[in-house]
Design an enzyme around this catalytic site. Structure first.
Site, mmCIF file in Angstrom:
data_model
loop_
_atom_site.group_PDB
_atom_site.id
_atom_site.type_symbol
_atom_site.label_atom_id
_atom_site.label_comp_id
_atom_site.label_asym_id
_atom_site.label_seq_id
_atom_site.Cartn_x
_atom_site.Cartn_y
_atom_site.Cartn_z
ATOM 1 C CB CYS A 287 -0.905 0.519 1.016
ATOM 2 S SG CYS A 287 -2.524 0.929 1.054
ATOM 3 C CG HIS B 59 -3.166 -2.959 3.921
ATOM 4 N ND1 HIS B 59 -2.098 -2.461 4.554
ATOM 5 C CD2 HIS B 59 -4.197 -2.037 3.197
ATOM 6 C CE1 HIS B 59 -2.658 -1.325 4.315
ATOM 7 N NE2 HIS B 59 -3.208 -1.295 3.680
ATOM 8 C CD GLU C 69 -0.497 -5.104 6.098
ATOM 9 O OE1 GLU C 69 -0.860 -3.948 6.211
ATOM 10 O OE2 GLU C 69 -0.467 -5.644 5.174
#
Length: 193
Positions: free
Chosen positions: A82, A172, A174
């Site tokens: 991002c 994302h 994560e």
């Protein structure tokens, strides 16, 4: 193996958790001293999501921009998610200057709009398989240079790519339970060492 995570602002803790799940040591890099102290031990670097303008300013204020840029250009594997993707871009459509400017791509900030315009999907990512993708006001990659490999496309937009030692995603990884894109990056780091 030790991976540095830029920890000036943004989702750095979430990346550290994923690396821990994969049994990979991580270190948070908050200033130039942290980076210089750990640089020779780093197998890779993660530039997390967050606010790219703020992160770029903090990189400049901490005198980290040029040392990190030089390390990347010297072959240090880097994974930008991002805002991290925006930091790596050679050109940002809504800005006069780039930040690190190491990856041959043009990006558009906040292409996926406001927080309410954020979304989740699943899509094929080359070399990884079908993975979950969480977009939060994410950028899109408008165009890439010849040396950049497109890894994933969502809604006819490039959302993941790789150029040599640089891996980026608009989304994302994560923030999901799927660790495969991080594992892909770990494999890139292993190949470099």
């Amino acid at each position: 193996m030790k991976i540095g995570i830029l920890a000036l602002q943004g989702a750095f803790a979430e990346h550290a958790k994923v690396l821990d799940q994969l049994g990979v040591e991580s270190v948070e890099l908050r200033n130039l001293d942290d980076f210089q102290q750990d640089q020779s031990d780093l197998s890779g670097l993660i530039l997390p999501g967050g606010e790219s303008t703020t992160m770029g300013k903090l990189l400049r204020d901490q005198n980290m921009l040029l040392p990190i840029r030089e390390a990347i250009l010297s072959g240090l594997p880097v994974f930008g998610t991002c805002a991290g993707l925006i930091l790596l871009a050679k050109e940002i459509t809504s800005q006069k200057e780039s930040h690190l400017g190491t990856m041959d791509m043009v990006v558009e900030r906040n292409a996926y709009g406001r927080q309410l315009g954020s979304f989740y999907t699943e899509a094929e990512c080359k070399g990884v398989g079908k993975i979950p993708m969480t977009f939060i006001r994410g950028p899109i990659i408008s165009s890439v240079g010849e040396g950049v490999e497109i890894l994933a496309i969502v809604n006819n937009q490039i959302v993941a790519a790789q150029e040599k030692n640089m891996l980026v995603s608009s989304f994302h990884p994560e923030l999901t339970d799927d660790v495969r894109l991080h594992q892909y990056f770990i494999n890139m780091c292993k190949e470099k060492s």
